[in-house]
Design an enzyme around this catalytic site. Structure first.
Site, mmCIF file in Angstrom:
data_model
loop_
_atom_site.group_PDB
_atom_site.id
_atom_site.type_symbol
_atom_site.label_atom_id
_atom_site.label_comp_id
_atom_site.label_asym_id
_atom_site.label_seq_id
_atom_site.Cartn_x
_atom_site.Cartn_y
_atom_site.Cartn_z
ATOM 1 N N TYR A 65 0.759 -1.187 -0.023
ATOM 2 C CA TYR A 65 -0.003 -0.037 0.197
ATOM 3 C C TYR A 65 0.831 1.168 -0.116
ATOM 4 O O TYR A 65 0.612 2.318 -0.802
ATOM 5 C CB TYR A 65 -0.959 -0.013 1.199
ATOM 6 C CG TYR A 65 -1.987 1.186 1.173
ATOM 7 C CD1 TYR A 65 -3.195 1.219 0.431
ATOM 8 C CD2 TYR A 65 -1.546 2.339 1.913
ATOM 9 C CE1 TYR A 65 -3.791 2.115 0.343
ATOM 10 C CE2 TYR A 65 -2.380 3.465 1.646
ATOM 11 C CZ TYR A 65 -3.533 3.180 0.920
ATOM 12 O OH TYR A 65 -4.756 4.378 0.917
ATOM 13 N N PHE A 80 -7.420 22.618 -24.058
ATOM 14 C CA PHE A 80 -7.778 20.949 -24.108
ATOM 15 C C PHE A 80 -9.115 20.743 -23.392
ATOM 16 O O PHE A 80 -9.127 21.477 -22.226
ATOM 17 C CB PHE A 80 -6.558 20.284 -23.859
ATOM 18 C CG PHE A 80 -7.041 18.584 -24.085
ATOM 19 C CD1 PHE A 80 -7.121 18.176 -25.537
ATOM 20 C CD2 PHE A 80 -7.286 17.787 -23.184
ATOM 21 C CE1 PHE A 80 -7.538 17.043 -25.496
ATOM 22 C CE2 PHE A 80 -7.797 16.534 -23.608
ATOM 23 C CZ PHE A 80 -7.690 16.143 -24.602
ATOM 24 N N THR A 81 -9.922 19.885 -23.937
ATOM 25 C CA THR A 81 -11.190 19.749 -22.995
ATOM 26 C C THR A 81 -10.956 19.512 -21.685
ATOM 27 O O THR A 81 -11.395 20.272 -20.966
ATOM 28 C CB THR A 81 -11.999 18.390 -23.813
ATOM 29 O OG1 THR A 81 -10.994 17.216 -23.832
ATOM 30 C CG2 THR A 81 -12.292 18.743 -25.168
ATOM 31 N N ASP A 140 2.086 20.788 -20.126
ATOM 32 C CA ASP A 140 1.035 19.590 -20.540
ATOM 33 C C ASP A 140 2.023 18.850 -21.213
ATOM 34 O O ASP A 140 2.152 18.762 -22.267
ATOM 35 C CB ASP A 140 -0.293 20.010 -21.208
ATOM 36 C CG ASP A 140 -0.910 18.649 -21.348
ATOM 37 O OD1 ASP A 140 -0.469 17.514 -21.465
ATOM 38 O OD2 ASP A 140 -2.147 18.787 -21.629
ATOM 39 N N LYS A 200 -0.299 8.402 -23.184
ATOM 40 C CA LYS A 200 0.340 8.613 -24.651
ATOM 41 C C LYS A 200 1.729 8.409 -24.663
ATOM 42 O O LYS A 200 2.153 7.279 -24.743
ATOM 43 C CB LYS A 200 0.065 10.098 -24.780
ATOM 44 C CG LYS A 200 -1.395 10.584 -25.118
ATOM 45 C CD LYS A 200 -2.346 10.643 -23.766
ATOM 46 C CE LYS A 200 -3.605 11.260 -24.173
ATOM 47 N NZ LYS A 200 -4.650 11.009 -22.827
ATOM 48 N N ARG A 260 -13.338 16.542 -33.269
ATOM 49 C CA ARG A 260 -12.579 17.575 -32.340
ATOM 50 C C ARG A 260 -12.945 19.080 -33.108
ATOM 51 O O ARG A 260 -12.311 19.575 -33.730
ATOM 52 C CB ARG A 260 -10.947 17.420 -32.614
ATOM 53 C CG ARG A 260 -10.394 16.178 -31.977
ATOM 54 C CD ARG A 260 -10.243 16.305 -30.355
ATOM 55 N NE ARG A 260 -11.394 15.995 -29.623
ATOM 56 C CZ ARG A 260 -11.333 15.854 -28.404
ATOM 57 N NH1 ARG A 260 -10.019 15.660 -27.730
ATOM 58 N NH2 ARG A 260 -12.380 15.493 -27.631
ATOM 59 N N PHE A 311 -18.820 15.571 -25.624
ATOM 60 C CA PHE A 311 -18.433 14.761 -26.824
ATOM 61 C C PHE A 311 -18.346 13.177 -26.286
ATOM 62 O O PHE A 311 -18.505 12.520 -27.162
ATOM 63 C CB PHE A 311 -16.972 15.254 -27.306
ATOM 64 C CG PHE A 311 -16.087 15.284 -26.388
ATOM 65 C CD1 PHE A 311 -15.734 16.162 -25.376
ATOM 66 C CD2 PHE A 311 -14.768 14.304 -25.957
ATOM 67 C CE1 PHE A 311 -14.690 16.432 -24.675
ATOM 68 C CE2 PHE A 311 -14.043 14.110 -25.394
ATOM 69 C CZ PHE A 311 -14.036 15.356 -24.279
HETATM 70 N N1 PM9 Z 1 -6.360 13.049 -24.491
HETATM 71 C C1 PM9 Z 1 -7.138 12.087 -26.335
HETATM 72 O O1 PM9 Z 1 -7.913 11.252 -26.932
HETATM 73 C C2 PM9 Z 1 -8.111 11.333 -24.166
HETATM 74 C C3 PM9 Z 1 -9.432 11.382 -24.263
HETATM 75 S S1 PM9 Z 1 -10.343 12.974 -24.891
HETATM 76 C C4 PM9 Z 1 -10.257 13.951 -23.429
HETATM 77 O O2 PM9 Z 1 -6.419 13.068 -26.955
HETATM 78 C C5 PM9 Z 1 -3.884 16.388 -23.409
HETATM 79 C C6 PM9 Z 1 -3.131 17.270 -24.234
HETATM 80 C C7 PM9 Z 1 -4.700 15.100 -23.761
HETATM 81 C C8 PM9 Z 1 -5.294 14.400 -22.767
HETATM 82 C C9 PM9 Z 1 -6.232 13.265 -22.984
HETATM 83 C C10 PM9 Z 1 -5.375 14.892 -21.232
HETATM 84 C C11 PM9 Z 1 -6.171 14.094 -20.283
HETATM 85 C C12 PM9 Z 1 -4.487 16.021 -20.899
HETATM 86 N N2 PM9 Z 1 -4.093 16.654 -22.003
HETATM 87 O O3 PM9 Z 1 -7.125 11.395 -20.744
HETATM 88 O O4 PM9 Z 1 -7.020 11.815 -18.498
HETATM 89 O O5 PM9 Z 1 -4.771 15.016 -25.058
HETATM 90 O O6 PM9 Z 1 -5.441 10.480 -19.238
HETATM 91 O O7 PM9 Z 1 -5.457 13.038 -19.832
HETATM 92 C C13 PM9 Z 1 -7.489 11.944 -24.909
HETATM 93 P P1 PM9 Z 1 -6.365 11.753 -19.538
#
Ligand code: PM9
Length: 472
Positions: free
Chosen positions: A85, A137-138, A228, A271, A395, A462
């Protein structure tokens, strides 16, 4: 206009092709379901690719998030999970990997990127503050808004023009930042939200010169810069390729230098970092670290696992090291460019230059007869699925959501459909199939009328909105 082939793709004669620096050890079968079944699956999912079952998809280009193939070393790391843990040895390996490759001092693990966005937004934003950034970014913007901030776009104008060939379309416009400082005052700026290879702009990079100049400007006003870093390794590839003085520097050195100009970073490790789940926040200031480390135990898990299993952290630590290898990054970006090059040659409108992680089809030009409030990019995603079982992502206006003040749609300049390439997963033959399907849908574009929205949730619509075909 016919574009020259990327250098590494070679010419017909005397050609020297690139190839992936790996071979395949395990395969996962995929199949295309019939056209009748695809019609049923699309309607059942309300023409939203996020609501489809992956079993109904042939080539899945929804996202490059969490969809990478892990290496044999990473899978071996999975077996080395220390599931204690507290104080798992895998956490210390992860901490060391982030410190050594990104150069930040303090690390807080999170379950994925948005967990880290939540922590940094809550730690640094006070209600009423402004957060300038190089395009929204969303999830990032939503967390900034939920913390009481207002995001202001300070990216260069070229980023909003799909056909601009600017080599660093992710750059921050320093004049826009200066005007904002003059307008609201430096103390009202929470931090600069700087993204590498800007996702919503088409995976477009930021130059080293730009971040260096931004640092100087921010130092004059005591403003911090947070990065980011989700696709920062790919950003470094473009610096190596395009920016004078970096051609002979390894990606790892470029990454370290870039991060040195910032005060910390949040990361969706799903990513660049080549894992299926995970994230982290890394900062250089002890006060921010103290806050984030305390908050992580409320929202994610203890500060030595943050929502990840020990084995996840081990695979992530190994993924970080693999992600910065020059031959890996080059083959990753060149695969994306291979697909882009075919589409350019066939006259399909896409965002140029081709970015690091995806091809962005320019749905405004693709379906020039469909108005933006009939969701051209969402329509295009649905049509690609119907044509060949290819899953992509909207997008555009759906992703942009509604203005929290007025409740009206936000109308972004870019209305794009993203074909996102998972890392180390698909072959060049898959890219050919995708390109041919896009071309077929493009040739039939006049017959397509658009969609209407029939359901939308309050946040990040979305992901869960539902649509119907207009005229049915
Ligand atoms: N990006 C993408 O497909 C995941 C689903 S859409 C919200 O591009 C950036 C630049 C991203 C991103 C996720 C996140 C969030 C932060 N910054 O999905 O929570 O492209 O791991 O990261 C998506 P998490």
């Amino acid at each position: 206009m016919k574009q020259p082939l990327p250098q590494t793709m070679g010419q017909q004669f005397g050609r020297r092709s690139w190839a992936e620096p790996w071979k395949i050890k395990m395969v996962e079968p995929i199949r295309m379901i019939s056209q009748e079944e695809r019609k049923r699956a699309a309607a059942e999912a309300g023409y939203n690719t996020f609501l489809m079952r992956s079993e109904d998809v042939y080539i899945d280009l929804l996202t490059d998030s969490g969809t990478s193939a892990m290496s044999d070393r990473q899978w071996a790391g999975i077996m080395m999970g220390d599931e204690a843990y507290a104080g798992s040895r895998n956490f210390y390996h992860l901490e060391e990997a982030i410190q050594s490759f990104y150069g930040y001092r303090y690390i807080v693990p999170t379950h994925q990127g948005r967990g880290a966005e939540h922590l940094i937004s809550q730690a640094l934003i006070k209600p009423g503050m402004t957060i300038p950034g190089n395009m929204y970014f969303t999830t990032t913007r939503l967390h900034q808004e939920l913390a009481g901030g207002t995001f202001v776009d300070v990216i260069i104008d070229e980023a909003h023009e799909p056909s601009s060939e600017h080599p660093f379309k992710g750059n921050v416009d320093l004049d826009k930042v200066q005007s904002l400082i003059n307008e609201v005052g430096a103390e009202q700026i929470g931090y600069i939200s700087l993204a590498g290879t800007v996702n919503m702009a088409g995976g477009q990079p930021v130059s080293m010169a730009n971040v260096r100049a931004l640092r100087q400007l921010c130092d004059a006003y005591g403003i911090r810069i947070y990065l980011d870093a989700t696709r920062m390794v790919e950003n470094c590839f473009f610096i190596q390729e395009r920016e004078p003085g970096y051609a002979d520097k390894p990606i790892a050195a470029i990454l370290k230098e870039f991060c040195d100009y910032t005060d910390g970073a949040w990361m969706s490790a799903k990513k660049d970092n080549l894992v299926n789940i995970g994230g982290w926040l890394a900062v250089n200031h002890e006060d921010v670290f103290d806050l984030a480390r305390n908050m992580v135990v409320v929202y994610e898990g203890l500060h030595t696992y943050g929502g990840m299993a020990g084995r996840d952290m081990e695979a992530l630590a190994i993924g970080i090291e693999e992600a910065v290898q020059d031959d890996h990054v080059r083959s990753r970006v060149d695969q994306v460019r291979y697909l882009g090059q075919l589409l350019i040659e066939w006259g399909v409108p896409i965002v140029c230059p081709v970015g690091g992680h995806a091809i962005f089809l320019d749905a405004k030009r693709f379906y020039s007869h469909i108005p933006q409030d009939r969701f051209p990019a969402q329509t295009l995603a649905a049509e690609l699925y119907l044509d060949a079982g290819i899953r992509s992502m909207e997008r555009g206006i759906v992703s942009a959501g509604r203005d929290p003040e007025t409740g009206e749609h936000r109308y972004p300049a870019l209305e794009l459909t993203r074909l996102t390439i998972p890392r180390r997963v698909y072959t060049q033959a898959h890219m050919d199939v995708v390109a041919e399907s896009v071309k077929a849908v493009y040739d039939a574009r006049e017959e397509t009328r658009g969609l209407k929205i029939v359901y939308e949730p309050k946040y990040l619509r979305f992901f869960q909105a539902r649509f119907e075909v207009i005229g049915q």
